[in-house]
Design an enzyme around this catalytic site. Structure first.
Site, short mmCIF file in Angstrom:
data_model
loop_
_atom_site.label_atom_id
_atom_site.label_comp_id
_atom_site.label_asym_id
_atom_site.label_seq_id
_atom_site.Cartn_x
_atom_site.Cartn_y
_atom_site.Cartn_z
N TYR A 1 38.56 34.70 41.45
CA TYR A 1 39.34 35.10 42.64
C TYR A 1 38.62 36.10 43.54
O TYR A 1 37.56 36.59 43.19
CB TYR A 1 40.77 35.51 42.29
N GLU A 2 39.19 36.35 44.68
CA GLU A 2 38.58 37.20 45.72
C GLU A 2 37.24 36.65 46.17
O GLU A 2 36.31 37.40 46.46
CB GLU A 2 38.37 38.64 45.21
N GLY A 3 37.13 35.34 46.25
CA GLY A 3 35.84 34.68 46.55
C GLY A 3 35.11 34.43 45.26
O GLY A 3 34.72 35.37 44.57
#
Lengths: 594, 594
Positions: free
Chosen positions: A441-443
């Site tokens: 997550y978060e890229g």
């Protein structure tokens, strides 16, 4: 599972003996009066108590219980609500927030330590204050005074929490194609419609209100990422005094059942003409969101670090207690039927791999934290510019390398436990499951690598590498060649040369091969990570040596440093070879060949 | 999750075009009449149906449901019982078993393919027939005729299942210190007492009886591993016709709650003066158990391979379907808003890493299977001896390398899915959880590495490396240097030289450093693994080239081979450097330093 014990000694060593962050604070008007070594120590001691005594004890049961969903309502695991209340009251939700709105205003180098402790204690729980903190930063940076005055005090106090609503089912990495819409209303608000997925803390029972930061497109939005706007959309509307009035048209449609972080609610959020307010300029939502992204990405990296530290502590306790098999003659306890498994080289290999990656990781996160602080506070333009460049370069590395090595460490820890590492009761396998998401997550870590090599290194034609290079090179130049670290110094110089050579080659080839960057980006990011840790380990070893008598716990620093150079740094050679190969071997297959 | 499709084409290629196993069968009296290419194909086609249509569809729900325990009774997930019945009736429990007792008597090179399919379908389910098959082999090899006639027909038919009871809570790797006791009774049986943990399939509802193979110590047992005997201890006693008479004093005390393989019952088994019968000679239980260990260890390795194949299939389907982001200009679909993520170099890197490790792993497991068959069947003494040496050398590599790369592949697959890879619904994260145990049980991968470098390589003073070396060297010598594989041929020669150089160095230093072997064993095992895969990839590429027109699916073989040499094989350089460092950096820390 071993009780968690915050590595406070090591944090102080890194903060004050390695990076001398208090010198920075003294030169910063906002911090000079409020922060010194002692105050910082007292704050982290309190933070350690929160993590050790409040948060950590609930993690195992929260994993078993998980969040529950029924009729749009999410119930968090037993104890989370009371813990969140206590955390809020202690000021820990607003740990980095603007003091004007009640925040502690801690510099990032310091709050990074607190975050690590919270993540070691329970990653799932840490996400509720963590996301709130991110939302606070976004509103603080880009919201109107009206929005700030209305939302920030209540979020900083933990009365209301925050979320970030970016992903849609067809658009994760590629936000340019989101479909959520925002229609202007006559009163200056907007009507927001759309469905967002994977929303951490989108619905829960920890706070009376939830403030969603939502990416959506205005009717006149240009196509792609330049047509995205950012909105505040609260779960409940409220009057001027902040009293909740009516439920907004936002609801949680379902929650995900996941591999780990079972205590964290991952929600599908439906916005059905919900009332929202624009944050910042129209169509400038992505840049606004990305202001805080550097902080968020370091924060996700720290999840990997926290898990790695916990994994090391658990595995070490198990290894010391587990009496089985015999060591080599020199290490054997002749009085006993068997030895502790700590005598075995392979167990030591796993423990020291964890230890060197974790302490190296702590130094790295503190280094990046210091750069974020300089980027925010430094009065000297040159210092600030250098810090900006370092932040740009190192943030994707912090996110991806700390979480990739974090997973590696939790897997080593599990392996030390043998069969017990696979049994839930021991808590070790939970670390693997909880950490795994941080690579995604978060890229995703692949996207971080693309950001590093594509946007940052190639995008600047290598210029962003310069301050990084100069810092390590001047450290090397200052380090006496006659010291007992001569071999490691040479290894670091060689590693830096390899990185520079590879970078140059990629820059040259990438202009003529548009597939190159994304074909070697992950290996490149790891190369930067290992070179950085080599720099930090040598820096730590040299800082530790004169202090060993005064601080006996530093005796292992130099030993672990030697281990890192001997057994971990050699990984760069394989990475460099893979990068040199370029994109060719990845594009021999046509799409149909797969 | 994608439907599982057995890679039958690739299996046939490896069996017949690469290893020409049918030539071996023709020279083997036991196999010449019963087995040829067509028969083998028909059997594997049937096996594929079992895996695809019977076993795979239950895996997801079985993971959610798990095994249940109440009052000593274990209930398996819905459908397992019916599936086990159908599997048994199809003869698949006795797939490798002695035809004298109703087994199919398949050679291992062939049954390895079936096992892979079963593991791709559902590792947890595969363990029930898998453990039974192991117990059958132990009784067949070491039991008296009476034991064989009584137990084998019923186990081969799947009416009764089998277990292996080795581990005790204080003794996992170190079986010399087990405490279970066996007291001789007057009727020639023994009274077995003790508690065993981590017993796979120790209790369940799939069959009317369970036959435990138990390690215990006789009253006059010498200390350590030379005082361990092997016993058959059935759950129910039975009369001469095999009718169950009374419950034996064996019971399941509890089951473990685990990270994965939720459908497999992992039991604590209590033996309270249970009636048992000696298998083989007194005090010779460990060697008896280890007869089948080579088969078992390859079998566990194949769990990693099966999971890797499944991970590749799932991730590939997802990558093809997932439309998001834009590729480089050359690869872009200009008609669409976005491209499939297959256009991105990093996604290809993950897919091809999986593909090359999986197809390489299939070749490796088949190679080891062929050696096991030669070791068992070959009439030529020299051929048999060479095969024995290859089996001794390669079995620990098969177990550890196939499972270490298996975990790597499941993690890559999960990463391709992005956030969806973390959500249980998609089934991808289950592969990570289910595969992880294979690195731990049947001797942790660290123990496999110690077996390889310590017992095998150092123990033979390098002699066991010779046949491995000779096979690869003569392949290299036979391969025309002018071919288009000249670069890969050189890389393989270099890799083999590195392995030999490192081996020599370790042999020299290990005599004077008793910590050395266990300090570098894991890296050494990986080095052997990557060198082996390089050999196999070049062998496959050269075998595939002339067949491409006839078998179009082979078109990707040469491309994947190039990928392996370009991007995966370079890992050996870092491994070699770490090995060269030796034990020193692991023993700088005293026990108290940790």
């Amino acid at each position: 599972m071993a009780d968690y014990r915050a590595p406070r000694d090591d944090m102080d060593f890194v903060l004050h003996d390695v990076f001398r962050v208090a010198d920075d604070w003294q030169q910063t008007p906002e911090l000079a009066d409020m922060m010194d070594v002692e105050t910082a120590g007292a704050i982290l001691d309190e933070g350690a108590k929160v993590a050790e005594n409040l948060v950590a004890p609930l993690a195992r049961e929260a994993d078993e219980e998980g969040v529950k969903f029924a009729d749009g309502v999410v119930t968090t695991p037993k104890g989370y609500k009371e813990n969140f209340r206590q955390l809020s009251e202690g000021g820990w939700v607003g740990v980095t927030a603007n003091p004007d709105f009640g925040g502690m205003g801690l510099p990032k180098s310091l709050s990074a330590q607190y975050e690590e402790m919270l993540c070691s204690a329970d990653i799932a729980f840490s996400l509720y204050p963590g996301l709130t903190s991110g939302a606070i930063m976004a509103i603080n940076s880009h919201g109107s005074d009206e929005l700030k005055n209305h939302y920030l005090p209540r979020m900083v106090s933990g009365e209301w929490t925050g979320t970030m609503c970016l992903t849609e089912s067809h658009a994760g990495t590629d936000l340019g194609i989101i479909r959520s819409k925002a229609i202007p209303a006559e009163d200056g608000s907007f009507s927001i419609s759309g469905t967002k997925i994977f929303i951490t803390g989108g619905e829960h029972d920890l706070a009376e209100n939830i403030v969603h930061l939502v990416l959506a497109k205005l009717p006149d939005a240009p196509e792609g990422t330049k047509g995205i706007s950012l909105f505040v959309v609260p779960k409940f509307l409220s009057d001027e005094q902040g009293n909740l009035t009516e439920r907004n048209a936002v609801s949680c449609g379902s929650i995900e059942h996941k591999m780990g972080i079972h205590g964290s609610a991952t929600c599908v959020m439906n916005f059905d003409g919900a009332k929202g307010w624009l944050v910042g300029e129209p169509h400038r939502g992505l840049p606004a969101m990305f202001t805080m992204m550097n902080y968020e990405r370091l924060g996700v990296g720290i999840q990997g670090l926290g898990a790695a530290e916990r994994s090391y502590q658990n595995a070490l306790e198990y290894a010391k207690d587990r009496i089985q098999g015999r060591g080599a003659k020199a290490t054997r306890n002749d009085q006993a039927e068997a030895d502790s498994i700590l005598v075995h080289g392979d167990v030591r290999r796993m423990l020291l791999t964890m230890k060197s990656l974790t302490e190296g990781g702590r130094a790295f996160s503190t280094w990046v934290g210091q750069q974020l602080d300089r980027s925010k506070y430094a009065e000297d333009e040159q210092v600030r510019q250098k810090a900006d460049a370092m932040v740009a370069l190192l943030t994707p590395v912090a996110k991806a390398f700390l979480t990739d090595t974090g997973l590696e460490c939790t897997i080593h820890g599990q392996q030390v436990f043998g069969g017990h590492g696979y049994v839930r009761e021991w808590g070790q396998e939970q670390l693997v499951r909880d950490t795994r998401i941080a690579q995604i997550y978060e890229g995703t870590n692949g996207i971080q690598a693309l950001d590093l090599l594509g946007r940052k290194v190639f995008g600047s034609q290598g210029k962003l590498l310069q301050p990084f290079n100069e810092e390590i090179q001047s450290f090397l130049d200052e380090t006496a060649t006659g010291s007992e670290w001569i071999q490691q110094r040479e290894q670091l110089q060689q590693a830096l040369n390899i990185l520079n050579g590879v970078s140059e080659e990629v820059l040259q080839k990438a202009a003529g091969d548009e597939n190159l960057v994304n074909s070697v980006a992950v290996e490149y990011l790891h190369l930067v990570g290992y070179v950085s840790y080599a720099y930090l380990w040598l820096k730590m070893a040299i800082a530790a040596e004169p202090l060993v008598n005064e601080k006996p716990y530093l005796a292992t620093k130099t030993k672990t440093a030697r281990f890192y150079f001997a057994r971990i740094l050699p990984r760069i050679h394989s990475l460099a070879l893979a990068i040199k190969d370029g994109s060719e071997s990845l594009y021999l297959h046509s799409d149909d060949d797969f």
